[in-house]
Design a protein around this motif. Structure first.
Motif, PDB file in Angstrom:
ATOM      1  N   TYR A  69       0.835  -1.209   0.000  1.00  0.00           N
ATOM      2  CA  TYR A  69       0.000   0.000   0.000  1.00  0.00           C
ATOM      3  C   TYR A  69       0.870   1.260   0.000  1.00  0.00           C
ATOM      4  CZ  TYR A  69      -3.246   3.577   1.538  1.00  0.00           C
ATOM      5  OH  TYR A  69      -3.980   4.728   1.619  1.00  0.00           O
ATOM      6  N   LEU A  70       1.899   1.250   0.868  1.00  0.00           N
ATOM      7  CA  LEU A  70       2.771   2.431   0.954  1.00  0.00           C
ATOM      8  C   LEU A  70       3.510   2.649  -0.363  1.00  0.00           C
ATOM      9  CD1 LEU A  70       4.191   1.872   4.548  1.00  0.00           C
ATOM     10  CD2 LEU A  70       2.371   3.430   3.834  1.00  0.00           C
ATOM     11  N   MET A  71       3.991   1.541  -0.966  1.00  0.00           N
ATOM     12  CA  MET A  71       4.710   1.676  -2.224  1.00  0.00           C
ATOM     13  C   MET A  71       3.773   2.103  -3.353  1.00  0.00           C
ATOM     14  SD  MET A  71       6.969  -1.728  -1.638  1.00  0.00           S
ATOM     15  CE  MET A  71       7.532  -1.937  -3.303  1.00  0.00           C
ATOM     16  N   ILE A 108      -2.580   2.997  -6.481  1.00  0.00           N
ATOM     17  CA  ILE A 108      -3.801   2.713  -5.717  1.00  0.00           C
ATOM     18  C   ILE A 108      -5.014   2.988  -6.611  1.00  0.00           C
ATOM     19  CG2 ILE A 108      -5.203   3.403  -3.718  1.00  0.00           C
ATOM     20  CD1 ILE A 108      -2.746   1.970  -2.838  1.00  0.00           C
ATOM     21  N   GLY A 109      -5.958   2.062  -6.601  1.00  0.00           N
ATOM     22  CA  GLY A 109      -7.161   2.254  -7.406  1.00  0.00           C
ATOM     23  C   GLY A 109      -6.999   1.875  -8.864  1.00  0.00           C
ATOM     24  N   PHE A 121      -7.035  -7.661  -0.181  1.00  0.00           N
ATOM     25  CA  PHE A 121      -6.262  -6.836  -1.102  1.00  0.00           C
ATOM     26  C   PHE A 121      -7.174  -5.872  -1.868  1.00  0.00           C
ATOM     27  CE2 PHE A 121      -2.912 -10.209  -0.966  1.00  0.00           C
ATOM     28  CZ  PHE A 121      -1.861  -9.386  -0.637  1.00  0.00           C
ATOM     29  N   ALA A 122      -8.266  -6.451  -2.407  1.00  0.00           N
ATOM     30  CA  ALA A 122      -9.158  -5.628  -3.229  1.00  0.00           C
ATOM     31  C   ALA A 122      -9.774  -4.494  -2.415  1.00  0.00           C
ATOM     32  CB  ALA A 122     -10.242  -6.502  -3.846  1.00  0.00           C
ATOM     33  N   SER A 123     -10.053  -4.745  -1.132  1.00  0.00           N
ATOM     34  CA  SER A 123     -10.712  -3.707  -0.334  1.00  0.00           C
ATOM     35  C   SER A 123      -9.797  -2.500  -0.129  1.00  0.00           C
ATOM     36  CB  SER A 123     -11.165  -4.266   1.013  1.00  0.00           C
ATOM     37  OG  SER A 123     -10.053  -4.525   1.820  1.00  0.00           O
ATOM     38  N   VAL A 124      -8.485  -2.735  -0.147  1.00  0.00           N
ATOM     39  CA  VAL A 124      -7.550  -1.633   0.080  1.00  0.00           C
ATOM     40  C   VAL A 124      -7.050  -1.026  -1.236  1.00  0.00           C
ATOM     41  CG1 VAL A 124      -5.285  -1.058   1.035  1.00  0.00           C
ATOM     42  CG2 VAL A 124      -6.833  -2.513   2.314  1.00  0.00           C
ATOM     43  N   PHE A 125      -6.856  -1.862  -2.254  1.00  0.00           N
ATOM     44  CA  PHE A 125      -6.198  -1.392  -3.472  1.00  0.00           C
ATOM     45  C   PHE A 125      -7.139  -0.907  -4.571  1.00  0.00           C
ATOM     46  CE2 PHE A 125      -2.517  -4.364  -2.264  1.00  0.00           C
ATOM     47  CZ  PHE A 125      -1.996  -3.386  -1.446  1.00  0.00           C
TER      48      PHE A 125
END
Lengths: 276, 232
Positions: B84-86, B93-94, B170-174
């Motif tokens: 996420y940070l990278m 993201i998204g 993964f999908a919920s965050v990315f």
């Protein structure tokens, strides 16, 4: 031929790994674009954080009870299926269906069935006088989460142990029959020792996987009520994506990795022994 | 209210979901794209690498195999965070690229490892025979060994598809609005005000059904795949 996959694997595993170590040493909260060096603050803060230790405790309960139930039921059912003379394949196929269900759907189903207004399980529980909201009560939320995990993953133990049973050599069993051993003696002294390696493999795989997923908790209890289902994985998600304290989350993530690395090492040792 | 055992089934919810007003078709498409792409990448790289691992003689082979296993088995939250940070730094993201990359973090080591165990079961003598007949090393792999590993390859592909398809964390965050996958859509139906159980359960069914069918199809290889090749 190996080079491209190794390079890509290095990029997707090593880089994030070192980035996480770096992040754990930074103050990554106020201005995430420009983290500043924070020495060991994140590390000291998780060691002093009672919620951190509480999450490990909840994780231990989840893992130990969940794995124990899955192991007992899974092995028992594997033995039962092993002794069924006909139609084994059909039974195995039906029994393993939950393995294909996305953990998020397992959670959704659990929530639906336990819903106090429409849920079928809740209705049955009300018949026997249990009127509490199962997922909303501290004493029952964790058992419910454990049962969802048991429903989904016990079949994995079954099919692994069954594969072990089916590859047992026949001679020791025949020898035991000749000696007039009863079923329990055969189980205790012949069958279980022969499949012990397979059972250990099943346990290791499950213990790595049970630490791996947080989907069910994310969709049902979100760690609650009163932190009773807050496992370490869920706590990490919360610290990172709710509190946006990425540095501290990185330190938590690192400690999680250490545990799974230890399990992975053990797995490889047993795997290598089986290959020889 | 007691549950009813006889009820009138209706497909209204499904019809509603796929009607022009809903975005469901779009989420379904996202799910398919993300899981298929990561599966293809993982299969191609995993097959080549797995073959090399099975045939090569490596120093420190156990370290290499340990690394592969720990990449596959690392707890998802601990992988999600650094990615996420990278990704936020790289603007991923998204995006679909980010999601495919995230899925490849667990599918590639899985494919690499499982294909290695399949190739180990095929005697190298067959390739050597092919090379005596004038094949190059790659031709021997392509024409002799790979066709023999085909069932394993199909099973590995289906399991990779399943791991990616079933993912929620993964999908919920990315993912963002336009890159949402079906599991994320399902979760939003119950976390918003006024839970829509009908749609949530219909969505759940759509997530489960293809994987149950595919899973039965590869059941012979399931034990091997899910035990990382330790049990055959």
């Amino acid at each position: 031929m190996l080079t491209p996959s190794i390079v890509i694997l290095a990029v997707i595993s090593m880089v994030p790994f070192f980035y996480m170590i770096y992040a754990s040493l930074m103050n990554y909260t106020v201005n995430p674009d420009q983290p500043t060096f924070y020495q060991l603050h994140n590390w000291v803060s998780i060691l002093r954080d009672s919620t951190y230790w509480h999450s490990w405790e909840r994780t231990a309960i989840f893992v130990i009870i969940g794995l124990a139930v899955e192991l007992l039921v899974g092995t028992g059912i594997a033995l039962a299926i092993y002794h069924i003379p006909k139609g084994r394949n059909l039974i195995v196929t039906l029994w393993m269906l939950p393995l294909f269900v996305a953990p998020i759907v397992t959670g959704l189903l659990g929530r639906f069935l336990l819903n106090t207004t429409y849920g079928m399980y809740a209705w049955f529980l009300q018949l026997v006088g249990i009127k509490t909201d199962i997922l909303g009560t501290t004493s029952t939320a964790m058992p419910a989460i454990i049962l969802m995990d048991v429903w989904e993953w016990t079949p994995l133990i079954t099919i692994i142990v069954l594969a072990g049973l089916q590859s047992m050599p026949e001679e020791p069993l025949e020898a035991a029959d000749v000696d007039g051993a009863n079923y329990w003696a055969k189980l205790r002294y012949v069958i279980l020792p022969l499949v012990s390696r397979t059972i250990v493999v099943a346990l290791l795989i499950r213990s790595m996987d049970i630490l791996r997923y947080v989907d069910t908790i994310l969709i049902t209890t979100e760690g609650g009520p009163a932190d009773s289902t807050k496992t370490i994985g869920y706590y990490l998600v919360q610290v990172a994506f709710q509190f946006q304290d990425f540095g501290r989350a990185a330190a938590i993530g690192f400690t999680m990795l250490i545990v799974s690395i230890f399990l992975g090492r053990t797995f490889i040792r047993i795997f290598a022994r089986g290959e020889q | 209210m007691p549950p009813k055992f006889f009820f009138k089934p209706t497909f209204d919810t499904y019809r509603q979901m796929f009607s022009s007003t809903g975005n469901f078709g779009h989420y379904l498409w996202n799910s398919v794209v993300a899981s298929v792409l990561s599966t293809i990448i993982s299969l191609v790289l995993g097959t080549l690498g797995g073959f090399a691992l099975a045939r090569g003689n490596f120093k420190r082979e156990s370290d290499l195999s340990f690394w592969v296993i720990s990449t596959r088995m690392a707890p998802i939250p601990a992988v999600m965070l650094p990615l996420y940070l990278m990704f936020s730094k790289l603007g991923l993201i998204g995006t679909m690229t980010g999601l495919v990359f995230a899925y490849t973090t667990f599918n590639l080591p899985f494919a690499l490892w499982i294909m290695m165990t399949f190739f180990r079961d095929i005697p190298p003598a067959l390739e050597e025979a092919g090379m005596v007949d004038g094949c190059s090393k790659f031709e021997a792999f392509w024409r002799v060994t790979l066709p023999m590993a085909a069932p394993g390859l199909v099973a590995t592909g289906i399991l990779c598809l399943m791991f990616a398809w079933n993912d929620y964390s993964f999908a919920s965050v990315f993912t963002g609005q336009s890159t949402q996958t079906v599991p994320v859509a399902a979760s939003l139906l119950v976390s918003q005000e006024g839970v829509q159980w009908g749609q949530a359960m219909a969505t759940g069914t759509i997530i489960i059904l293809p994987m149950v069918i595919a899973g039965i199809f590869v059941r012979k290889y399931l034990v091997r795949g899910l035990s990382m090749g330790a049990v055959k």
